[in-house]
Design a protein around this motif. Sequence first.
Motif, PDB file in Angstrom:
ATOM      1  N   GLU A   1      28.567  39.952  32.121  1.00 48.31           N
ATOM      2  CA  GLU A   1      28.669  40.495  33.472  1.00 48.31           C
ATOM      3  C   GLU A   1      28.885  42.002  33.437  1.00 48.31           C
ATOM      4  O   GLU A   1      29.683  42.520  32.644  1.00 48.31           O
ATOM      5  CB  GLU A   1      29.861  39.821  34.170  1.00 48.31           C
ATOM      6  N   ARG A   2      28.194  42.744  34.299  1.00 46.75           N
ATOM      7  CA  ARG A   2      28.350  44.189  34.350  1.00 46.75           C
ATOM      8  C   ARG A   2      29.752  44.548  34.825  1.00 46.75           C
ATOM      9  O   ARG A   2      30.345  43.867  35.648  1.00 46.75           O
ATOM     10  CB  ARG A   2      27.309  44.803  35.294  1.00 46.75           C
ATOM     11  N   PHE A   3      30.247  45.672  34.314  1.00 45.42           N
ATOM     12  CA  PHE A   3      31.630  46.057  34.573  1.00 45.42           C
ATOM     13  C   PHE A   3      31.945  46.113  36.065  1.00 45.42           C
ATOM     14  O   PHE A   3      32.934  45.535  36.528  1.00 45.42           O
ATOM     15  CB  PHE A   3      31.916  47.414  33.919  1.00 45.42           C
ATOM     16  N   PHE A   4      31.124  46.823  36.828  1.00 42.17           N
ATOM     17  CA  PHE A   4      31.429  47.015  38.249  1.00 42.17           C
ATOM     18  C   PHE A   4      31.135  45.779  39.097  1.00 42.17           C
ATOM     19  O   PHE A   4      31.394  45.782  40.298  1.00 42.17           O
ATOM     20  CB  PHE A   4      30.686  48.244  38.793  1.00 42.17           C
ATOM     21  N   GLU A   5      30.601  44.733  38.473  1.00 42.24           N
ATOM     22  CA  GLU A   5      30.379  43.477  39.187  1.00 42.24           C
ATOM     23  C   GLU A   5      31.470  42.450  38.893  1.00 42.24           C
ATOM     24  O   GLU A   5      31.467  41.364  39.466  1.00 42.24           O
ATOM     25  CB  GLU A   5      29.006  42.899  38.816  1.00 42.24           C
ATOM     26  N   ARG A   6      32.415  42.782  38.032  1.00 35.56           N
ATOM     27  CA  ARG A   6      33.497  41.859  37.728  1.00 35.56           C
ATOM     28  C   ARG A   6      34.413  41.724  38.952  1.00 35.56           C
ATOM     29  O   ARG A   6      34.709  42.725  39.623  1.00 35.56           O
ATOM     30  CB  ARG A   6      34.302  42.350  36.522  1.00 35.56           C
ATOM     31  N   PRO A   7      34.897  40.523  39.238  1.00 39.09           N
ATOM     32  CA  PRO A   7      35.728  40.313  40.438  1.00 39.09           C
ATOM     33  C   PRO A   7      36.942  41.229  40.487  1.00 39.09           C
ATOM     34  O   PRO A   7      37.268  41.788  41.537  1.00 39.09           O
ATOM     35  CB  PRO A   7      36.136  38.836  40.329  1.00 39.09           C
ATOM     36  N   GLU A   8      37.631  41.389  39.344  1.00 41.21           N
ATOM     37  CA  GLU A   8      38.840  42.211  39.365  1.00 41.21           C
ATOM     38  C   GLU A   8      38.523  43.684  39.603  1.00 41.21           C
ATOM     39  O   GLU A   8      39.302  44.406  40.237  1.00 41.21           O
ATOM     40  CB  GLU A   8      39.624  42.053  38.048  1.00 41.21           C
ATOM     41  N   VAL A   9      37.343  44.140  39.122  1.00 38.64           N
ATOM     42  CA  VAL A   9      36.956  45.534  39.340  1.00 38.64           C
ATOM     43  C   VAL A   9      36.575  45.749  40.798  1.00 38.64           C
ATOM     44  O   VAL A   9      36.968  46.750  41.418  1.00 38.64           O
ATOM     45  CB  VAL A   9      35.807  45.939  38.389  1.00 38.64           C
ATOM     46  N   ARG A  10      35.819  44.808  41.366  1.00 42.53           N
ATOM     47  CA  ARG A  10      35.466  44.921  42.792  1.00 42.53           C
ATOM     48  C   ARG A  10      36.731  44.931  43.655  1.00 42.53           C
ATOM     49  O   ARG A  10      36.845  45.719  44.597  1.00 42.53           O
ATOM     50  CB  ARG A  10      34.555  43.764  43.200  1.00 42.53           C
ATOM     51  N   GLN A  11      37.680  44.052  43.329  1.00 39.66           N
ATOM     52  CA  GLN A  11      38.934  44.001  44.085  1.00 39.66           C
ATOM     53  C   GLN A  11      39.696  45.317  43.961  1.00 39.66           C
ATOM     54  O   GLN A  11      40.217  45.855  44.958  1.00 39.66           O
ATOM     55  CB  GLN A  11      39.792  42.840  43.586  1.00 39.66           C
ATOM     56  N   ALA A  12      39.750  45.854  42.748  1.00 39.24           N
ATOM     57  CA  ALA A  12      40.475  47.103  42.520  1.00 39.24           C
ATOM     58  C   ALA A  12      39.839  48.262  43.283  1.00 39.24           C
ATOM     59  O   ALA A  12      40.542  49.083  43.887  1.00 39.24           O
ATOM     60  CB  ALA A  12      40.514  47.415  41.027  1.00 39.24           C
TER      61      ALA A  12
ATOM     62  N   GLY B   1      49.687  45.410  41.253  1.00 39.19           N
ATOM     63  CA  GLY B   1      49.745  44.290  42.181  1.00 39.19           C
ATOM     64  C   GLY B   1      48.683  43.235  41.944  1.00 39.19           C
ATOM     65  O   GLY B   1      48.758  42.132  42.504  1.00 39.19           O
ATOM     66  N   ILE B   2      47.672  43.549  41.106  1.00 39.54           N
ATOM     67  CA  ILE B   2      46.611  42.564  40.856  1.00 39.54           C
ATOM     68  C   ILE B   2      46.473  42.241  39.364  1.00 39.54           C
ATOM     69  O   ILE B   2      45.441  41.759  38.920  1.00 39.54           O
ATOM     70  CB  ILE B   2      45.255  43.038  41.425  1.00 39.54           C
ATOM     71  N   GLY B   3      47.525  42.554  38.592  1.00 41.99           N
ATOM     72  CA  GLY B   3      47.512  42.057  37.221  1.00 41.99           C
ATOM     73  C   GLY B   3      47.662  43.064  36.102  1.00 41.99           C
ATOM     74  O   GLY B   3      47.704  42.679  34.934  1.00 41.99           O
ATOM     75  N   LEU B   4      47.750  44.391  36.413  1.00 43.18           N
ATOM     76  CA  LEU B   4      47.918  45.366  35.336  1.00 43.18           C
ATOM     77  C   LEU B   4      49.393  45.435  34.952  1.00 43.18           C
ATOM     78  O   LEU B   4      50.234  45.819  35.759  1.00 43.18           O
ATOM     79  CB  LEU B   4      47.424  46.749  35.761  1.00 43.18           C
TER      80      LEU B   4
ATOM     81  N   SER C   1      48.087  37.622  26.026  1.00 46.25           N
ATOM     82  CA  SER C   1      47.762  37.241  24.653  1.00 46.25           C
ATOM     83  C   SER C   1      46.273  37.108  24.394  1.00 46.25           C
ATOM     84  O   SER C   1      45.792  37.353  23.300  1.00 46.25           O
ATOM     85  CB  SER C   1      48.464  35.927  24.298  1.00 46.25           C
ATOM     86  N   GLY C   2      45.484  36.685  25.385  1.00 45.47           N
ATOM     87  CA  GLY C   2      44.043  36.534  25.131  1.00 45.47           C
ATOM     88  C   GLY C   2      43.352  35.813  26.255  1.00 45.47           C
ATOM     89  O   GLY C   2      43.929  35.557  27.316  1.00 45.47           O
ATOM     90  N   GLY C   3      42.075  35.483  26.023  1.00 44.51           N
ATOM     91  CA  GLY C   3      41.304  34.720  26.995  1.00 44.51           C
ATOM     92  C   GLY C   3      40.922  35.535  28.211  1.00 44.51           C
ATOM     93  O   GLY C   3      40.838  36.772  28.195  1.00 44.51           O
ATOM     94  N   THR C   4      40.700  34.825  29.329  1.00 45.62           N
ATOM     95  CA  THR C   4      40.241  35.452  30.573  1.00 45.62           C
ATOM     96  C   THR C   4      41.249  36.466  31.089  1.00 45.62           C
ATOM     97  O   THR C   4      40.873  37.538  31.595  1.00 45.62           O
ATOM     98  CB  THR C   4      39.987  34.373  31.638  1.00 45.62           C
TER      99      THR C   4
ATOM    100  N   ARG D   1      40.520  40.407  32.016  1.00 50.36           N
ATOM    101  CA  ARG D   1      40.837  40.981  33.319  1.00 50.36           C
ATOM    102  C   ARG D   1      41.752  42.202  33.152  1.00 50.36           C
ATOM    103  O   ARG D   1      41.541  43.244  33.774  1.00 50.36           O
ATOM    104  CB  ARG D   1      41.511  39.913  34.186  1.00 50.36           C
ATOM    105  N   TRP D   2      42.753  42.067  32.274  1.00 49.25           N
ATOM    106  CA  TRP D   2      43.679  43.170  32.032  1.00 49.25           C
ATOM    107  C   TRP D   2      42.948  44.387  31.455  1.00 49.25           C
ATOM    108  O   TRP D   2      43.225  45.525  31.849  1.00 49.25           O
ATOM    109  CB  TRP D   2      44.770  42.702  31.063  1.00 49.25           C
ATOM    110  N   GLU D   3      42.040  44.150  30.516  1.00 53.93           N
ATOM    111  CA  GLU D   3      41.296  45.257  29.908  1.00 53.93           C
ATOM    112  C   GLU D   3      40.485  46.018  30.956  1.00 53.93           C
ATOM    113  O   GLU D   3      40.378  47.246  30.904  1.00 53.93           O
ATOM    114  CB  GLU D   3      40.371  44.730  28.805  1.00 53.93           C
ATOM    115  N   SER D   4      39.895  45.301  31.914  1.00 54.58           N
ATOM    116  CA  SER D   4      39.126  45.956  32.975  1.00 54.58           C
ATOM    117  C   SER D   4      40.028  46.859  33.813  1.00 54.58           C
ATOM    118  O   SER D   4      39.687  48.014  34.112  1.00 54.58           O
ATOM    119  CB  SER D   4      38.467  44.908  33.878  1.00 54.58           C
ATOM    120  N   LEU D   5      41.193  46.339  34.200  1.00 53.16           N
ATOM    121  CA  LEU D   5      42.118  47.125  35.021  1.00 53.16           C
ATOM    122  C   LEU D   5      42.671  48.306  34.235  1.00 53.16           C
ATOM    123  O   LEU D   5      42.843  49.406  34.781  1.00 53.16           O
ATOM    124  CB  LEU D   5      43.258  46.235  35.520  1.00 53.16           C
TER     125      LEU D   5
END
Length: 687
Positions: A382-393, A420-423, A429-432, A436-440
Amino acid sequence: MEPEDALAGLDPEQREVAEAVRGPVCVLAGAGTGKTRAITHRVAHAVRTGVVDAQSVLAVTFTTRAAGELKQRLRGLGVHGVQARTFHAAALRQLTYFWPRVIGGEPPRVVESKLPLLVEAARAVRRNPDRGELRDVAAEIEWAKVTQVSPEDYPALAVKAGRTPPIPAEEVGRLFEGYEALRRERHLVDFETILELTAAVMTEHQEVANQIRQQYRYFVVDEYQDVNPLQKLLLDTWLGGRDDLCVVGDPNQTIYSFSGATPRYLTGFAVEHPTATVVRLVRDYRSTPQVVGLANDVLAKARTPHRLELVAQRPDGPAPVFAECDDEAAEAQTVVRRVKELLSRGVPAREIAVLYRVNAQSEAYEQAFAQAGLPYLLRGAERFFERPEVRQAVVLLRGAARSANDQEPLAQAVHDILGGIGLTAEPPSGGTARERWESLRALAELAEDLAAEGGDLPALVAELERRATEQHAPPIDGVTLGSLHAAKGLEWDAVFLVGLTDGMLPIIYAESPEQVEEERRLLYVGVTRARVHLHVSWALARSPGGRKARRPSRFLDGLTGAASGAGRAAPSRDRRAGQVRVATPIHCRVCAKTLTAAAEQKLGRCATCPADYDEGLLERLKVWRTSAAKEGKVPAYVVFTDVTLQAMAERVPITEEDLLAIAGIGRVKFERYGEAVLSICRGGEVT
């Protein structure tokens, strides 16, 4: 900026490109030779000298990211207004603008995927292929459309072209016909139709052609070796017989022939344009001499008539490492261990990539990295700017920018919003959750960089919107996992080329000599992605305990110190690592020439190339050798020869890897003498 400023800092060949401000111009640019620098300075020089207005330049690239980078570099040179777009983006913009005027009504809607229409077309002919087959059928339709093959002609021409469709060619033709009927009926266009219709509108409506040609007078086309016949048709239509065209490409990196691309437009440019200026860029600024030497060796047996032999410009680096593993799990664990070593030595995770031939190979590495707690990202997902957490941010940041508090520092404001959304301060530890954290975190780091330049929230939002348009994602701190095709145009400090067995590279269905040569070029692309560290590996079996029937890729013959295939002498096994280390090609760290003499291989340089070594270190090593020889009751040369000691003094190894990289130092000698040698090289006392 003065005109001469646009030529500053260019090497002689790059400067030749920049000064050739009138077309036709063909730039044969090897990997890492600064082609983007050359063509952006050429455009800047042409604008500054009044040859062309910036608004009259159309630079065509193959990715939105490349277009964004080109525009960014031009802005840095003080040139604004140049249009840099992909073929499809440029054509769609023109088609959408002129459609109401010359066709009438609403412009057609772009269909992102052929699969939904293909499913319907399959049902209409009472066929029920699985989605995997339909994806392959979609690829066949794309090939047919870019090579201008009609549905009724597909069966015969597919055979002639050596295509291997997933279902009988006649059935592909029927699905192709059904797909096109549904697409037209629903007023849809796919990416190939966009190019076709734009060329057709210009051909049939002279006023449209005149307006577009008046707007764009100066053309630059990047990655010209990947142009297909349909793109060439559109380019010729844009040009309308003019020749202010600069094309840039590398025949060594032709890896998309399966999709209809052909290098003949690049290699035959001077024939098509007899007055063309042709410049070859071969100075490689990206990779070390060791990486460049291996890249040249990979293509040494290639049948590429226009091969570019690279000349390294960087200082010496470590030799490429070749590793043979018992099975795929052991190979993945070997890579994980090596990645951890690199991370401990300060190589950022974002500067490491694991590259494979097909996406299915990623699973073992995703699992191994997750178990090791190492961050990674899948390229081509998935493209970076299309990720749900990035769109929300971005939505939250945009809202905050409207009521921004100028008193609150930008970095702190962004951390508060993203918190407020996960940063969090520490990653999960890993996984999804980790992804999400890496994107934020990437967004937060971008804000920190902008804050250092005095930016505020509105400026950050504007920067994010620009990056989203250009698909210019901020770097994410994770190891990249991606296919060799997806890695084209990218580079990292450290690259792991994995799964290099016959049947995987070259892929099993590469049967013709041309197809096999394209697979060789794919390996070359992989090698040239590495700046410093290169690790090449393969597994003899798929699963632990499985039959070890695999052989290393035939492209590695003569490069690892052992030939692949039957009769290959088995190198000594490092059982702790579950792998075999085999000899690597050794290149002079000064001039990059392949070394054949044993003494030169140990020194890591030609005997005639200048040496620079620590005389005090060499003397301490000789004193230690005398003591070790007496203790072992052996002649001094049995411990290490004079040449080997001089190689140590020149290269000053401080790690196990550094010492083993010196020719003539194997595992046995390392275990016997390695600790003492490394201690001396690190500045310790002779014992």
